[in-house]
Write an enzyme that holds these catalytic residues in place. Structure first.
Site, PDB file in Angstrom:
ATOM      1  N   GLU A  36      -2.564   3.617   3.479  1.00  0.00           N
ATOM      2  CA  GLU A  36      -2.668   4.844   4.283  1.00  0.00           C
ATOM      3  C   GLU A  36      -3.934   4.683   5.115  1.00  0.00           C
ATOM      4  O   GLU A  36      -5.050   4.869   4.620  1.00  0.00           O
ATOM      5  CB  GLU A  36      -2.755   6.075   3.391  1.00  0.00           C
ATOM      6  CG  GLU A  36      -1.522   6.350   2.534  1.00  0.00           C
ATOM      7  CD  GLU A  36      -0.456   7.149   3.280  1.00  0.00           C
ATOM      8  OE1 GLU A  36      -0.585   7.313   4.516  1.00  0.00           O
ATOM      9  OE2 GLU A  36       0.499   7.615   2.634  1.00  0.00           O
ATOM     10  N   HIS A  41       1.111   3.141   6.525  1.00  0.00           N
ATOM     11  CA  HIS A  41       1.369   4.574   6.698  1.00  0.00           C
ATOM     12  C   HIS A  41       0.077   5.255   7.149  1.00  0.00           C
ATOM     13  O   HIS A  41      -0.990   4.633   7.189  1.00  0.00           O
ATOM     14  CB  HIS A  41       1.836   5.201   5.371  1.00  0.00           C
ATOM     15  CG  HIS A  41       3.224   4.830   4.989  1.00  0.00           C
ATOM     16  ND1 HIS A  41       4.309   5.648   5.198  1.00  0.00           N
ATOM     17  CD2 HIS A  41       3.721   3.704   4.407  1.00  0.00           C
ATOM     18  CE1 HIS A  41       5.416   5.065   4.765  1.00  0.00           C
ATOM     19  NE2 HIS A  41       5.077   3.876   4.277  1.00  0.00           N
ATOM     20  N   GLU A  73       3.866   9.623  13.461  1.00  0.00           N
ATOM     21  CA  GLU A  73       3.308   8.554  12.628  1.00  0.00           C
ATOM     22  C   GLU A  73       4.021   7.218  12.842  1.00  0.00           C
ATOM     23  O   GLU A  73       3.386   6.161  12.879  1.00  0.00           O
ATOM     24  CB  GLU A  73       3.405   8.957  11.150  1.00  0.00           C
ATOM     25  CG  GLU A  73       2.891   7.914  10.177  1.00  0.00           C
ATOM     26  CD  GLU A  73       3.098   8.316   8.721  1.00  0.00           C
ATOM     27  OE1 GLU A  73       2.758   7.494   7.839  1.00  0.00           O
ATOM     28  OE2 GLU A  73       3.605   9.429   8.465  1.00  0.00           O
TER      29      GLU A  73
END
Length: 286
Positions: A250, A188, A135
């Site tokens: 996100e 994220h 990530e």
């Protein structure tokens, strides 16, 4: 008699010396003040700047045009407190010698200090894609894309990291607070225990004051190909400890096959940066 004369003469010399010392000290003080005053003069070379009542304030006092001189008083959070034509206010330090023109650039984005936080990094890899890609790699790519996009806005942009380095969670909002940021965005990517079971992006906020910011960015991001899951409350340290409107984005599920095709695409990263930029323009204008 002679002794008395000598004493008077000695006394007069001491008085003269004291007077000379006082004059010398006064002269040094005057020179120091004169030097200080002249050193504190700043010539604005930007075409036009709006002097504000306080840093990040919407209250305008006066417009300072090119080649006008202001008197510098102090600096706070990247803003200079100045005196101009008998009025005191604040100018964004980073715009004073730029080519920013307040008379033609109507939105307030240029006056913002925006901290962009690429989640994870270094020893903290974040979530893993099904092919074990980390990530942290894509949060940095997205943050750098947004920073590049914001170049044309004149905004002051600060990254919590600009390479693959370990940055403690607490230090991220601490940096934003210390630098007087007006906005905070953390990137994220989501993940699920079972791969390929969820899709889409979400804008999280913690403080109620951050909810309008989250809604503004979520609305702007609706142009993406992925499902917009809207806004949600999130108890994440980076936005919980931030003292300014803060959002954690996100931007897809990294362990979902479809989402990962977007996440790993430079086109998607640029598209996200463009839409966040547009959302920032609208949010700061209001």
């Amino acid at each position: 008699m002679r002794r008395a004369r000598r004493q008077r003469k000695h006394f007069n010399i001491l008085q003269l010396l004291r007077l000379l010392i006082v004059l010398a000290v006064c002269g040094l003080i005057w020179l120091g003040i004169d030097h200080f005053v002249h050193r504190q003069k700043i010539t604005v070379t930007a075409p036009a700047l709006v002097m504000r009542q306080a840093p990040n304030s919407s209250k305008a006092i006066v417009t300072v045009t090119k080649n006008k001189t202001v008197t510098y008083l102090q600096q706070k959070n990247g803003w200079d407190k100045v005196r101009y034509h008998g009025r005191t206010g604040w100018l964004p330090t980073w715009l004073i010698h730029s080519d920013y023109n307040a008379t033609t650039a109507t939105n307030r984005l240029a006056e913002q200090t925006i901290v962009i936080d690429p989640g994870h990094g270094g020893s903290d890899s974040g979530a893993l894609a099904t092919n074990d890609t980390e990530e942290k790699r894509y949060t940095l790519k997205m943050a750098l894309a947004l920073k590049q996009q914001l170049k044309s806005s004149y905004a002051r942009v600060i990254l919590t990291r600009d390479s693959d380095q370990t940055v403690a969670l607490a230090s991220r909002p601490a940096l934003a607070n210390k630098r007087g940021a007006s906005l905070f965005i953390s990137f994220h990517f989501d993940s699920t225990p079972v791969a390929n079971t969820a899709s889409g992006f979400t804008a999280y906020y913690y403080h109620a004051a951050s909810k309008p910011f989250a809604k503004a960015l979520s609305k702007s991001l609706s142009g993406l190909g992925l499902t917009n899951r809207g806004t949600a409350y999130g108890n994440f340290q980076v936005i919980r400890d931030s003292q300014m409107p803060a959002v954690l984005l996100e931007m897809g599920y990294i362990n979902d096959y479809t989402d990962y095709q977007y996440i790993s695409s430079a086109t998607y990263q640029q598209h996200v940066a463009q839409l966040v930029y547009e959302g920032l323009q609208r949010y700061t204008a209001n």
